[in-house]
Structures are given as C-alpha cells and as structure tokens.
Motif scaffolding. Structure first.
Motif, PDB file in Angstrom:
ATOM      1  N   GLN A  58      17.805   9.883  -7.647  1.00 52.70           N
ATOM      2  CA  GLN A  58      17.473   8.939  -9.119  1.00 52.70           C
ATOM      3  C   GLN A  58      19.012   8.104  -9.511  1.00 52.70           C
ATOM      4  OE1 GLN A  58      17.367  11.807 -12.476  1.00 52.70           O
ATOM      5  NE2 GLN A  58      17.680  10.163 -13.731  1.00 52.70           N
ATOM      6  N   ARG A 106      20.757   6.481  -7.105  1.00 53.11           N
ATOM      7  CA  ARG A 106      20.475   5.534  -6.017  1.00 53.11           C
ATOM      8  C   ARG A 106      19.498   4.458  -6.712  1.00 53.11           C
ATOM      9  NH1 ARG A 106      21.931   1.785  -4.073  1.00 53.11           N
ATOM     10  NH2 ARG A 106      21.121   0.931  -2.205  1.00 53.11           N
ATOM     11  N   HIS A 107      18.530   5.156  -7.385  1.00 56.31           N
ATOM     12  CA  HIS A 107      17.614   4.285  -7.775  1.00 56.31           C
ATOM     13  C   HIS A 107      18.130   3.461  -8.968  1.00 56.31           C
ATOM     14  CE1 HIS A 107      13.650   3.740 -10.546  1.00 56.31           C
ATOM     15  NE2 HIS A 107      13.710   2.710  -9.739  1.00 56.31           N
ATOM     16  N   LYS A 164      20.028   0.836  -7.875  1.00 55.94           N
ATOM     17  CA  LYS A 164      19.421  -0.212  -7.253  1.00 55.94           C
ATOM     18  C   LYS A 164      19.016  -1.315  -8.799  1.00 55.94           C
ATOM     19  CE  LYS A 164      16.714  -0.318  -3.781  1.00 55.94           C
ATOM     20  NZ  LYS A 164      17.349  -0.976  -2.674  1.00 55.94           N
ATOM     21  N   LEU A 181      11.914  -3.991  -7.127  1.00 58.04           N
ATOM     22  CA  LEU A 181      11.964  -2.336  -7.020  1.00 58.04           C
ATOM     23  C   LEU A 181      10.657  -1.675  -7.254  1.00 58.04           C
ATOM     24  CD1 LEU A 181      14.951  -1.042  -9.152  1.00 58.04           C
ATOM     25  CD2 LEU A 181      14.585  -1.435  -6.701  1.00 58.04           C
ATOM     26  N   GLU A 182       9.685  -2.888  -7.184  1.00 54.73           N
ATOM     27  CA  GLU A 182       8.508  -2.342  -7.066  1.00 54.73           C
ATOM     28  C   GLU A 182       8.196  -1.591  -5.705  1.00 54.73           C
ATOM     29  OE1 GLU A 182       5.188  -1.608  -8.859  1.00 54.73           O
ATOM     30  OE2 GLU A 182       6.159  -3.352  -9.963  1.00 54.73           O
ATOM     31  N   GLU A 183       7.350  -0.577  -5.389  1.00 52.47           N
ATOM     32  CA  GLU A 183       7.147  -0.260  -4.230  1.00 52.47           C
ATOM     33  C   GLU A 183       5.840  -0.843  -3.775  1.00 52.47           C
ATOM     34  OE1 GLU A 183       7.588   4.166  -4.364  1.00 52.47           O
ATOM     35  OE2 GLU A 183       8.383   3.855  -6.320  1.00 52.47           O
ATOM     36  N   TYR A 184       6.206  -2.100  -3.031  1.00 52.55           N
ATOM     37  CA  TYR A 184       4.884  -2.873  -2.384  1.00 52.55           C
ATOM     38  C   TYR A 184       4.117  -1.823  -1.319  1.00 52.55           C
ATOM     39  CZ  TYR A 184       7.077  -6.318  -5.133  1.00 52.55           C
ATOM     40  OH  TYR A 184       7.462  -7.151  -6.291  1.00 52.55           O
ATOM     41  N   ARG A 185       2.769  -2.247  -1.478  1.00 49.00           N
ATOM     42  CA  ARG A 185       1.944  -1.755  -0.494  1.00 49.00           C
ATOM     43  C   ARG A 185       0.906  -2.506  -0.330  1.00 49.00           C
ATOM     44  NH1 ARG A 185       4.753   2.356  -0.907  1.00 49.00           N
ATOM     45  NH2 ARG A 185       4.204   4.244  -0.073  1.00 49.00           N
ATOM     46  N   PHE A 186      -0.024  -2.495   0.877  1.00 47.23           N
ATOM     47  CA  PHE A 186      -1.245  -3.275   0.865  1.00 47.23           C
ATOM     48  C   PHE A 186      -2.231  -2.296  -0.292  1.00 47.23           C
ATOM     49  CE2 PHE A 186       0.032  -4.098   5.352  1.00 47.23           C
ATOM     50  CZ  PHE A 186       0.268  -5.332   5.283  1.00 47.23           C
ATOM     51  N   ARG A 187      -2.601  -3.053  -1.036  1.00 43.26           N
ATOM     52  CA  ARG A 187      -3.385  -2.174  -2.022  1.00 43.26           C
ATOM     53  C   ARG A 187      -4.501  -3.117  -2.616  1.00 43.26           C
ATOM     54  NH1 ARG A 187      -0.137  -2.041  -8.025  1.00 43.26           N
ATOM     55  NH2 ARG A 187      -0.446  -4.224  -8.277  1.00 43.26           N
ATOM     56  N   PRO A 230      -5.777  -4.157  -8.443  1.00 43.99           N
ATOM     57  CA  PRO A 230      -6.327  -3.453  -9.525  1.00 43.99           C
ATOM     58  C   PRO A 230      -7.040  -4.066 -10.749  1.00 43.99           C
ATOM     59  CG  PRO A 230      -4.017  -3.632  -9.718  1.00 43.99           C
ATOM     60  CD  PRO A 230      -4.557  -4.479  -8.472  1.00 43.99           C
ATOM     61  N   GLY A 243       4.471 -13.286  -6.858  1.00 37.08           N
ATOM     62  CA  GLY A 243       5.638 -12.951  -7.183  1.00 37.08           C
ATOM     63  C   GLY A 243       6.051 -12.686  -8.648  1.00 37.08           C
ATOM     64  N   ASP A 295       5.051 -10.275 -10.488  1.00 38.15           N
ATOM     65  CA  ASP A 295       5.199  -8.641 -10.388  1.00 38.15           C
ATOM     66  C   ASP A 295       6.242  -8.189 -10.891  1.00 38.15           C
ATOM     67  OD1 ASP A 295       2.534  -7.258 -10.166  1.00 38.15           O
ATOM     68  OD2 ASP A 295       2.641  -8.928  -8.319  1.00 38.15           O
ATOM     69  N   TYR A 299       8.831  -5.102 -12.324  1.00 45.10           N
ATOM     70  CA  TYR A 299       9.190  -3.545 -12.708  1.00 45.10           C
ATOM     71  C   TYR A 299       9.894  -3.544 -13.858  1.00 45.10           C
ATOM     72  CZ  TYR A 299      11.376   0.908 -12.336  1.00 45.10           C
ATOM     73  OH  TYR A 299      11.538   2.177 -12.708  1.00 45.10           O
TER      74      TYR A 299
END
Lengths: 385, 494
Positions: free
Chosen positions: A22, A24-25, A28, A62-68, A71, A109, A111, A113
């Motif tokens: 936490q 470390r987060h 960041k 700091l978003e955790e990007y993924r193929f999604r 939404p 870009g 998006d 956080y």
C-alpha cells in the motif's frame, strides 16, 4: 476435536505485506502527482474545494490497464425488486463540469485515476523547492514567540490535557469488542492525554495584495487563472508566515478594495487604468501595513489592455512599490491568439530589478511555472526557519 | 502459516473452544447431508490480515503495488462499514479457511458451514480437478524468486515488468490440458457413406462443394508464407514466455509464475455462481439443524439475507446460485406431468440431481442449462446499458437476459484474445487477434495494454479487432500508436 478440521490462531502483529505494498502504491501516486503538477495546480475541483482537507486529484498512469470491453457500450446484468420495467433508469452519471460534455470519450488517454490526497500533502509537493525571495528582517520577526504543538498522545498525563475525543473512542472500542458499543464504564486504560512540545515560532506577518483587472476584457478564463494563482500563493505564504493577510483590489479605470467573493465573481465593463490599482495599494500599505512590520507581496493580474498614456505612470508606481515590498509580480493573461505583448508589458520591460517578476499565462497549465518563477529561491537569500 | 503458536494470544479462549465445538458439530451435519469436504484448517485472523489475503487472493503471494491498492480499498470499505469479508477459503488439500476474529460466534458458525460447502465443491467439481493441492507453498516459493529478482535486477525493473505481465494475466488458456488438434486437416472428417435414397444427389452436391472448398484452402495455403504460430494461441503468457525475442531468463520466469498462479484462480472465476450458490445452499440447511435460540436464528437470517441481497447494478452470485440450485431441487423433487412422461424424471430426486450439478457444471453451463424463464422472471433479472449519461434497463426477455449473463461470464468476462502471427511483415512483429463477439473493446485501455505487450515483446505489436463495425488493426511500435482499417474480405494480418 475432529481429526479433519482444526482451529488455529497465530500472532500476525509483525505481518506487514499489505501495508508495504500500500505504501508503494501511495509512493507511486505521489510520483504521478509530481509529474502532473502543472495540470493539478489549476485543477478546478481543488481550487474550488473550499477548505476541504482531502481533495481528489486526477492522475494518469495508475490505472490498471487491461484488454476489456467498453463499459459504456456494454450490456450489464442486474436485478430488480420484482417490478422492473424496460426503460427504468437505474443511475445517472454525474455530468462533467464546464459544458465539455460528450467530448471526453473521443480523446485517447482521458482515463483518470482519482487519488485522494490531503491538501497539505499536495501543497508540500508543489512548494517543495520554493522559497521566499528577498526576505527582509522585520521588526516583529525578531520577537520569538513560544507556542506549543501537540505532538503525541499518551496514556498518562495531567487531567487538564485529557483528549476527550480519543478517550471516548477508546472506551467505545473496548466496549464494542465486548459486544456493547456504547459509552460507559470508563476505565483508566481508556484515558488518552495530549502531549505537547514547546516550539519557537517567529512572529511574522505577510500580506498579499491581490490586484485584478475587472474591465470588460477580462473573462471567465482570466479570473479562473488569477484565482488558481492566488489560491496557491496564499497557501504557500501560510506555510512560511504565522499570519498571512490578503487584500483584494479590483480595478477598471478606478480601483477599490473588495471582498474575496466580489473579487472573483464581479465583472465590470469599460476601460482599464492600471495605475489606479497601484495607487490604492500604496495607500493601503501606508495606512495599514507598515513595511517595517509586514512582508508585502503585491501581485497584479491583467490582460494588459491598459490606456496607453497610463503605462509610464504605472512603471513609476511599480518602482515605488518595490521599494517597500518584498517582490512585485505582474501576470498577464493572454488567451488564444492574443499572445503578442501588450503595451503595458512592453513598458514594464524597462524595469530592471530582480524583485520585479512579469509572467505571461495563456493556458491553465502555465500557472504552475508562473508560481515557480515567482517563488524561485535565489541564491544567497536567507529563508526563515 | 509459520507464526509461533506459543505467542501471547489476546483472544478469548472460551470463544475458540466454543467455536471448536461448533466446527465439530457442523462437520457432522455436513457429512450427514452427504458433503465430502477436504480436511479444513480454520484460522482466526485479524481484519487487516483478512483483507490482505482477500486482496492478494492467497496468503504469501508476491508483492505488487496493485495489490496494495486493492488492500487499501477493501480495508477502507471495511473501516467505513461499507462491505465486509466473512470468509476466505484457499483451495488446497487440506484446505485453509480464514475467519475474522472480529466476527461474533454466530457469524463464524455460519461461515464455517459455508466454507464446508466450498471445500466440498473444490474436492468434487470437475473444473478443480487439476488445481494444485499445495498452492500456498507454491506462491510463497514464487514470491521468494521474485524477491530475489528484485535484489538482482533492481526493484524498478522487476516492477516495470510485472506491471506489463499483470496487464495481460487473464490471457491464459483454461483448457490447457486438452490436447490441441493437429494442424493438418483431420482425416476423419471425410464424408461417410450414405445409404441409397432418392436424395443421393444432394449428398454429392455437398461433397462437390466440400471438395471445392478443400482445394481452395490448399491453393491458398500454398501461396501463403508459413505462419507462426500455425494455430492461434490463446495462452498469451505462455507464448510470450517461450517466444518473446529479447527477454532474460528471469523475465520468462515471471511470465510463467503469473501464469501458474492464474491457472489456480481460473476455476474459481469459472464457477463463482455455482460455488457460492452451493455454499449458501448448505450453510442455510446446516444452520437449520443447529440448536439456535430465537435471537441467534434472527441474527443468522439477517446475515444470510445480507449476503444474498440482490443488487440493481450487478448480479449477486450468491443470490443467483442459491436460487438456481433451490429451483433445480424443486423441479427434480416434483417433476411436472410432462417431465415425468417425456423425460422419465422420477419424483424425489432433487438432492441427487444437485450433487450431480455440483460435479459437472461451471457458471456458463449452469446458467445455460438451468436458468429458466420462470427463474429469470421471479428473480427479476434484466440487462441494462448506458444511454447518454443514464443507465437504463434495456432488456427483460428471458432468453436475451440469460444469453447476456452467459456472455458476461464467457472467458470469465474478458475479451478472447489470441496470438495469430509472431512474424508479421517478416519483421518479428506480433499480431494479436480479438475474437469479436458483439462487444467492442475499450479503445484507450486496449492501447495502453498494447504498450505493455510491446514492452514484453520488444518489437512492434498489433491488435486486430472490430470497432464500430469496422475491422481495424491497432498498432504500437514502442513510440507511437497507429490504427488502420482492415478490409473485411482480406484475411487477417495480411
């Protein structure tokens, strides 16, 4: 005990993995904020946060990007109470401010956080290497005043320093652990005392003289820029001085002292005569803020469209002001195409005094560099402890 | 798991003793019901530890800031009373279940009953057949290795690489134990001989068409350069670990570590509804068997309805699973006249049927097979979507709702992406292909993720997908993004 199941308990008090990661987060987040300070300094939600201690800072990265799936375009499943109908509205998204609706999705870009930080933490990052240039020793600054700072909480202490809130909380916690979360049965163990340290603070005063052109040519954008700048300026000075006052002077062809509210919201029409503001500033200093006792920081925002015959007069008044002030700042806000120098700016170009700082701001992101220029630490200038 | 048991425990020993008695009693009841759980170790832990295990998925897993972020969020929600984890079970043999110290005795009794449902499910459901029985040890060995890499190569380098790998961690092949079909066309596809009939000429038409198609494919194959991989590869992590051109050994190892741990989690992602439904079904049955006072029973009912509460913006897997299972039991206990005659369904077989369901079904098959029209209506399920800035219910037709739910669980809710070419342009460029099934990707997320893939692959990477009904190829070369429209007529990656 059944052979196939056991109950155990271990001492986890030294276990810190969650907290470590936490941290470390958080680190960041701080790094990301630092990289984006230019945008954050003029972030509306912060400037207009009105004393909220925790602010939301939008940061990329700091978003955790993924193929999604998208939404906003995806169908989701939900469940009603038995009487839902096609067409029922389940929720409404908050509309993004300032009428830019509908564009957000188009730009890549965008998006963000949202990190929550305290305003103090944020201020500390912004002011990290800023200082007070041309600081002068004032008479009152030599008076050391002893103040106390409450720094710790302990279980023993004089009853006069009882921390009532914490004591009640401890009592509640203890009772809640026994299944009855109410305040009763106060024990010595619940008591908490504030412990202080004497500290020495130098009695020091600063006054910001915020001047702004409210003539017809100053619009929303110009006012917002000025507002962001003063927001951080005052906040910064408060970290350095015990007592920071701010006076607001708005002017068109005449200047008058106004309230903060009026300063940032009222607009006038008509021409501009900058010298009127500087004259009023000089008068106020004479009446209320004796330079022997006060550190004085005048700053003036304008679009520079001054009456041409007034410019010379302004230069003279600025020279006078600089004799008694720590620094003099002039910010010219020129939006869009009008980026060429104004006549006032050209007139100011004659002033060769390092106490005089002129900046041009044509974009929100330039507030931060302007602040940095204004409060850049110059060598060989002492700063207060 | 190695803390000294002799340390001073502040916890009420009476509480532990009573809980031990309850566990024994609940175990007996479960066995009487026919449950057959793994041996289960219960451990009482403080809330902070509970939330840590919750955010890492397993105790002892490797460190990463994203876990710290999840931990902070979960713990904050708990601190503010917004949500609460009651239990956490680790699918190992023996299983580990963590109970929260702060919960009262009754709550932990419910949790124990619930947990035995899970550990029974772990032991018997087909999807868990191949999960490792000692995952706790494995993850801690993995964590040690990653720590060593941090020591050798610097924390920043390892973190940067982990950032990239975790961005694609879902892209493994859950069916990795099924042998791939051979790349050459299967011989057993040959048309079978048909009995003489007046419609023989139809068969020969079909044969002729099939022959023509085969010839076309052969011709196409001949003119084509050889593609690598020959078949699309679903297992991105494995493919990158094996073939990414410039990785160091430790980087390949990290890819394999993340993949191994993901393989452990996949069955749980595939059976969330079934597993939670099963555990809820049994905790409800078990609690009825315990001698609870009226007050305790009311407290239990409150907790049960809290956990199973339906939600407007998402489907609560506990609720859905519980009701599907109850419905199955009812329908197999009391089959309709039609079911008796046509399907030969004997009455009173509800329990038996449930045990069969827990052995064979995943969420997707459970919903496909057992989410009926009546249930969709009774549970008031719907699909909603965003229209302008409002979220609006758009579908209540039961088949569409069921299919929507199934779609949201297919590939455990993630887009299905394969590696189709590792030498695009003859230039070691990687092409990923998104199997578009009606839902567009989030473009900005896809681009950011592509940057991570590029970081691992180290050469330009591409992603083929469909955006707003137009086939496109998104590319990232390490410096900038580009996007070209693809002609639908042409084959992929040409």
């Amino acid at each position: 005990m059944h052979r196939t199941s056991t109950i155990s308990q271990h001492d986890w008090s030294l276990h810190r993995k969650g907290q470590t990661d936490q941290e470390r987060h958080k680190q960041k987040i701080r790094e990301a904020i630092k990289k984006n300070l230019a945008d954050i300094v003029s972030e509306e939600s912060i400037i207009l946060s009105d004393g909220k201690k925790i602010v939301k800072v939008p940061i990329r990265s700091l978003e955790e990007y993924r193929f999604r799936f998208d939404p906003g375009r995806q169908q989701h499943a939900g469940q009603g109470n038995g009487d839902s109908q096609v067409g029922d509205i389940l929720a409404t998204d908050p509309r993004p401010g300032r009428g830019k609706r509908g564009q957000a999705g188009e730009e890549p870009g965008v998006d963000y956080y949202e990190a929550e930080v305290t305003l103090d933490e944020l201020a500390a990052m912004i002011f990290e290497d800023l200082g007070l240039p041309f600081l002068e020793e004032k008479k009152m600054a030599e008076m050391e005043t002893e103040t106390v700072r409450f720094t710790d909480v302990r279980k023993v202490g004089p009853l006069a320093n009882l921390d009532k809130k914490r004591t009640i909380l401890e009592n509640l916690k203890r009772n809640a652990a026994k299944g009855d979360p109410s305040f009763h049965d106060l024990k010595n163990d619940d008591l908490r005392f504030k412990v202080w340290e004497p500290t020495v603070r130098y009695q020091s005063n600063a006054v910001v003289i915020a001047m702004m052109d409210v003539s017809g040519s100053m619009g929303e954008f110009e006012k917002y820029i000025a507002r962001s700048f003063y927001f951080w300026m005052v906040r910064f000075l408060r970290t350095k001085y015990n007592n920071v006052k701010i006076v607001f002077i708005s002017h068109h062809t005449e200047a008058k002292e106004v309230t903060e509210e009026e300063f940032f919201t009222h607009g006038e029409s008509g021409g501009t005569q900058v010298s009127s503001a500087y004259e009023l500033a000089l008068r106020l200093i004479k009446e209320r803020y004796n330079p022997d006792d006060w550190n004085i920081y005048p700053f003036h925002f304008s679009d520079g469209d001054n009456l041409p015959w007034d410019n010379e007069r302004c230069v003279g008044l600025v020279r006078k002001l600089m004799e008694i002030c720590n620094i003099f700042g002039y910010g010219e806000i020129r939006e869009g195409h009008y980026r060429s120098q104004s006549t006032l700016m050209s007139a100011f170009a004659k002033i060769e005094d390092e106490k005089f700082i002129a900046v041009t701001i044509s974009d929100k992101a330039e507030v931060y560099p302007a602040l940095r220029r204004f409060f850049a630490t110059r060598d060989a200038v002492p700063t207060l402890p | 798991m190695t803390a000294d048991p002799n340390t001073n425990l502040t916890y009420d020993e009476r509480y532990v003793a009573e809980l031990e008695r309850a566990v024994e009693r609940i175990w007996e009841i479960a066995q009487r019901f026919g449950l057959d759980p793994y041996p289960t170790n219960f451990e009482l832990v403080p809330a902070t530890i509970m939330y840590e295990f919750g955010s890492y998925g397993l105790p002892g897993r490797f460190s990463h800031w994203s876990r710290g972020k999840a931990y902070y969020r979960m713990k904050t929600e708990y601190d503010y009373g917004l949500s609460k984890i009651y239990e956490l079970v680790v699918n190992t043999n023996p299983s580990y279940a963590f109970l929260m110290e702060q919960n009262d005795l009754l709550q932990n009794k419910v949790v124990v009953a619930h947990v035995l449902g899970h550990t029974d499910f772990f032991k018997h459901n087909a999807y868990f057949k191949h999960t490792s029985g000692n995952m706790i040890d494995k993850v801690s060995v993995n964590a040690d290795r990653i720590r060593k890499y941090e020591f050798d190569h610097g924390q920043a380098a390892v973190e940067r690489f982990l950032d990239a790998v975790l961005a694609i961690e879902e892209h493994i092949d859950p069916n990795f134990r099924i042998k791939p079909e051979s790349a050459t066309p299967q011989q057993d596809n040959e048309p079978k001989k048909h009995a003489d009939s007046p419609y023989d000429d139809l068969w020969s038409l079909a044969e002729r068409a099939a022959r023509k198609r085969d010839e076309d494919i052969q011709a196409w194959m001949r003119t084509r350069r050889r593609r690598f991989p020959a078949q699309p590869q679903k297992d991105l992590l494995l493919f990158l670990a094996q073939y990414a051109p410039n990785l160091e050994e430790w980087q390949r190892d990290i890819l394999m570590i993340v993949r191994e741990e993901m393989q452990y989690f996949v069955p749980q992602m595939q059976t969330k509804v079934a597993n939670e439904g099963w555990a809820s079904y049994w905790h409800a049955r078990t609690m009825r068997e315990l001698d609870l006072s009226d007050g305790e029973f009311a407290a239990f009912a409150q907790m049960h309805s809290g956990v199973l509460a339906p939600q407007r913006m998402r489907v609560n897997p506990y609720h859905l699973g519980y009701h599907i299972l109850q419905d199955i039991e009812r329908r197999w206990d009391n089959p309709t006249e039609e079911e008796r005659v046509k399907l030969g369904r004997e009455p009173g077989k509800g329990r038996e049927k449930l045990f069969a369901v827990r052995e064979t079904e995943s969420d997707v098959s459970l919903l496909r097979n057992y989410l009926t029209k009546e249930l969709v209506e009774e549970l008031d399920l719907y699909l909603y979507r965003k229209e302008e800035d409002e979220w609006v219910i758009v579908e209540k037709n039961w088949e569409k709702v069921r299919d929507g739910l199934v779609a949201s669980m297919t590939n455990f809710g993630y887009p299905y992406i394969t590696v189709v070419d590792a030498d695009f342009n003859g230039n070691t460029e990687l092409v990923l292909h998104h199997q578009h099934e009606g839902q567009d990707l989030d473009l900005s997320y896809a681009q950011k993720t592509l940057e991570y893939v590029q970081y691992i692959w180290s050469r330009p990477v591409h992603l083929e997908t469909i955006l707003e009904e137009q086939a496109v190829r998104l590319s990232y070369n390490g410096e900038k993004h580009s996007r070209v429209a693809l002609d639908k007529g042409k084959s992929k990656g040409e």
